[in-house]
Design a protein around this motif. Structure first.
Motif, PDB file in Angstrom:
ATOM      1  N   UNK A  62     -39.692 -94.784 143.441  1.00 56.00           N
ATOM      2  CA  UNK A  62     -40.339 -96.057 143.758  1.00 56.00           C
ATOM      3  C   UNK A  62     -40.361 -96.296 145.266  1.00 56.00           C
ATOM      4  N   UNK A  63     -39.283 -95.952 145.946  1.00 54.21           N
ATOM      5  CA  UNK A  63     -39.236 -96.094 147.401  1.00 54.21           C
ATOM      6  C   UNK A  63     -40.304 -95.233 148.066  1.00 54.21           C
ATOM      7  N   UNK A  64     -40.453 -93.993 147.608  1.00 54.44           N
ATOM      8  CA  UNK A  64     -41.488 -93.124 148.153  1.00 54.44           C
ATOM      9  C   UNK A  64     -42.885 -93.626 147.859  1.00 54.44           C
ATOM     10  N   UNK A  65     -43.095 -94.145 146.657  1.00 57.60           N
ATOM     11  CA  UNK A  65     -44.399 -94.728 146.329  1.00 57.60           C
ATOM     12  C   UNK A  65     -44.716 -95.887 147.271  1.00 57.60           C
ATOM     13  N   UNK A  66     -43.685 -96.696 147.578  1.00 57.89           N
ATOM     14  CA  UNK A  66     -43.895 -97.813 148.502  1.00 57.89           C
ATOM     15  C   UNK A  66     -44.192 -97.307 149.910  1.00 57.89           C
ATOM     16  N   UNK A  67     -43.468 -96.257 150.349  1.00 56.49           N
ATOM     17  CA  UNK A  67     -43.708 -95.719 151.687  1.00 56.49           C
ATOM     18  C   UNK A  67     -45.108 -95.124 151.798  1.00 56.49           C
ATOM     19  N   UNK A  68     -45.640 -94.648 150.686  1.00 56.54           N
ATOM     20  CA  UNK A  68     -46.964 -94.022 150.725  1.00 56.54           C
ATOM     21  C   UNK A  68     -48.111 -94.950 150.379  1.00 56.54           C
ATOM     22  N   UNK A  69     -47.817 -96.240 150.162  1.00 57.48           N
ATOM     23  CA  UNK A  69     -48.844 -97.166 149.671  1.00 57.48           C
ATOM     24  C   UNK A  69     -49.420 -98.089 150.729  1.00 57.48           C
ATOM     25  N   UNK A  70     -49.143 -97.810 152.009  1.00 58.19           N
ATOM     26  CA  UNK A  70     -49.750 -98.605 153.067  1.00 58.19           C
ATOM     27  C   UNK A  70     -48.807 -99.601 153.678  1.00 58.19           C
ATOM     28  N   UNK A  71     -49.373-100.565 154.384  1.00 61.91           N
ATOM     29  CA  UNK A  71     -48.594-101.553 155.122  1.00 61.91           C
ATOM     30  C   UNK A  71     -47.710-102.371 154.189  1.00 61.91           C
ATOM     31  N   UNK A  72     -46.453-102.640 154.580  1.00 61.34           N
ATOM     32  CA  UNK A  72     -45.596-103.487 153.739  1.00 61.34           C
ATOM     33  C   UNK A  72     -46.188-104.864 153.490  1.00 61.34           C
ATOM     34  N   UNK A 232     -47.010 -98.693 159.567  1.00 63.60           N
ATOM     35  CA  UNK A 232     -47.772 -97.932 160.572  1.00 63.60           C
ATOM     36  C   UNK A 232     -48.098 -98.740 161.816  1.00 63.60           C
ATOM     37  N   UNK A 233     -48.165-100.065 161.687  1.00 61.22           N
ATOM     38  CA  UNK A 233     -48.514-100.895 162.840  1.00 61.22           C
ATOM     39  C   UNK A 233     -47.435-100.846 163.916  1.00 61.22           C
ATOM     40  N   UNK A 234     -46.184-100.613 163.539  1.00 56.81           N
ATOM     41  CA  UNK A 234     -45.097-100.579 164.514  1.00 56.81           C
ATOM     42  C   UNK A 234     -45.242 -99.366 165.430  1.00 56.81           C
TER      43      UNK A 234
END
Length: 573
Positions: A62-72, A232-234
């Motif tokens: 789930x953490x990886x899915x979140x990291x790969x799903x775009x901006x928080x 990614x914005x950071x």
């Protein structure tokens, strides 16, 4: 109507309406209402369901899915569902990583009705609803339902608050949230169930406006430092500031900023180096920090110096300052005035140093490869280059793997992910699988994951995939030195008897990796020469595949010493 079915259906429906795109499920009886609701949403095409046996692997998937799903703040949301008891506790490593890294993650844990807590009922943890405090942004204890028609708006409101907190939409930091949901029998759908859908109680929280940048004065000899960030914005902000100001950029691999004309190569070796003008790192007067830098001791020492002005860029209520020297925290930074006297020379000095250092590193690694020697840094460089060639993302394990990429690879334009919140080795394969599945959902390319043998074995259950589960396009690059190679570079290796060091620190294991891969029906390649490895790693990621390379652990420290000496020699030219 079955109240448990109603509660589960309303929660899943509300989360989907608020942006849920992936749900990871570790099956159990008490969580069955959520499982059935998720399966129905998956069948309707409203979300993608992923089922995993091991809850710890499920959490990192789930953490990886979140990291790969775009901006928080506005990317696709991810939830993980478990049954009650120890199943929930197994999510704690992933929750801690999400907390410290700032990754949105929704935990839905099933629980017994309130009246059974403290009674000794099976699989009932008394403090389950508070298990993750204080590491979650929001926590709710949702009682077993009694009157779904009346309670549904409240459930939707709770889901709305959880989503807003997970995304960090009201001045906070994105991160994990926890809904502990009570379910009473019956736990299976009833014949008289009806769809309890709607939006009453649902709240959509608007994105905050971007902050106004603070103008930084010209003059001090400045570095821009970019650490890990899931946003990614950071990294983009760090790179943009460096290029606008003309300042050197030191960017960790997972910062999203490792590229462009201001980025410096193996910077950690330069901070202690001396060029023809004197100590390079010693001349630094100011550092502008973005993200969460964690990788190297030279950087840590730089950020702890009394004579360096530290400015941290952070939009949230938290900021990175392990050296306790931050003089200012600003939400965004810019410069307006033209470069001050000496700033062009300062940047040129770092650019030249970076090119010299990179050439020295390459020369050492290439010389070894010509002799047929395979090493972690050379493998990291080749793996990164393969990703750059075909557009795959790169996931990097902690310990030596990420430091090898930082030292030898320059993944300009390569999406690079590493769990640097707490920098643990756990969950690396599951994180990489999650990133790969999220990228496939978004129509993007596959993933290569660079991992050491201990991190690989720590998450070997990530290879367990049921026949109905989507398989990630993931190539696992396993650098196998039969133990913890990073400890060879630390003080432990020379401080105790070698036999003691081997048993309690290095921990060799002797695992037959090929047999392990075969047990999970994962194609396996053992590359024994540089040419064999280049051929294996260059194949675009298609399905799940393992490329193993054996390297000598005893050579890790001498190689690093050789590289360091070569950089110092090259700097003296």
């Amino acid at each position: 109507m079955n109240p448990s079915t109603a509660l589960a259906t309303v929660l899943v429906d509300a989360l989907v309406r608020l942006g849920l795109r992936h749900l990871v499920l570790s099956p159990g009886s008490r969580s069955a209402p959520l499982a059935y609701a998720a399966a129905a949403a998956d069948a309707a095409g409203r979300l993608q369901l992923h089922v995993r046996i091991d809850e710890r692997s499920a959490g990192f998937l789930a953490l990886g899915l979140a990291r790969g799903s775009g901006s928080p703040a506005d990317g696709g949301l991810v939830a993980v569902v478990t049954t009650s008891g120890t199943a929930v506790a197994n999510l704690h490593p992933a929750v801690l990583e999400a907390h410290h890294a700032g990754v949105p993650l929704i935990v839905l844990s099933a629980d017994r009705p309130h009246e059974l807590r403290g009674s000794g009922a099976s699989q009932t943890a008394d403090a389950q609803a508070r298990m993750f405090l204080p590491s979650v942004r929001f926590s709710a204890d949702v009682p077993a339902p009694e009157d779904p028609w009346r309670q549904a708006p409240g459930w939707r409101s709770t889901a709305s608050r959880a989503v807003a907190a997970a995304r960090g939409l009201r001045g906070g930091t994105p991160g994990p949230v926890h809904l502990d949901v009570g379910f009473a029998d019956p736990l299976v759908p009833g014949a008289d169930d009806v769809a309890l859908t709607g939006e009453t109680g649902l709240t959509r929280v608007a994105l905050p406006q971007p902050p106004r940048p603070v103008v930084l004065p010209r003059g001090p000899r400045t570095l821009v430092l970019a650490g890990d960030s899931p946003d990614p914005a950071v990294g983009a902000a760090a790179q943009a500031l460096a290029e606008l100001a003309g300042w050197p950029l030191l960017a960790e691999p997972s910062s999203g900023a490792r590229g462009g004309p201001q980025a410096i190569g193996p910077y950690r070796l330069l901070l202690d180096a001396v060029d023809d003008e004197g100590p390079l790192g010693g001349a630094v007067e100011r550092v502008v920090v973005h993200g969460h830098p964690t990788l190297s001791r030279p950087v840590t020492r730089l950020l702890a110096r009394d004579d360096v002005d530290i400015v941290v860029v952070s939009r949230s209520g938290t900021w990175s300052d392990a050296g306790f020297r931050a003089a200012a925290v600003v939400p965004a930074a810019t410069v307006e005035e033209p470069p001050a006297t000496g700033e062009h020379a300062w940047a040129a000095r770092w650019q030249q140093a970076g090119k010299r250092a990179a050439a020295a590193v390459d020369a050492v690694l290439d010389a070894e490869a010509e002799r047929g020697v395979l090493s972690g840094p050379w493998i990291a460089r080749a793996t990164s280059a393969a990703c750059a060639a075909d557009g795959a993302a790169l996931v990097v394990a902690a310990s030596n793997a990420v430091r090898d990429v930082d030292l030898a690879a320059f993944p300009d334009g390569v999406t690079t992910v590493s769990n640097r919140g707490l920098a643990g080795i756990d969950g690396t394969l599951s994180t990489a699988a999650g990133v790969a599945l999220a990228r496939a959902h978004r129509g993007q390319g596959g993933v290569r994951v660079l991992v050491g043998d201990l991190a690989f074995l720590h998450d070997a259950n990530a290879l367990v995939l049921g026949p109905a589960e989507p398989r990630p396009d993931l190539t696992i690059v396993l650098v196998d030195d039969d133990g913890g190679g990073i400890f060879e570079t630390l003080e432990h290796a020379g401080a105790v008897d070698r036999a003691v060091f081997e048993r309690v620190v290095a921990t060799p294991h002797g695992t037959d990796v090929a047999a392990l891969a075969a047990a999970h029906h994962v194609p396996h390649v053992l590359a024994t020469t540089p040419a064999e490895f280049l051929e294996a790693v260059s194949a675009p990621p298609r399905g799940l595949r393992l490329v193993q390379v054996r390297v000598e652990r005893s050579a890790v420290r001498p190689r690093l010493e050789t590289i360091t000496a070569a950089v110092r020699e090259r700097m003296a030219w």
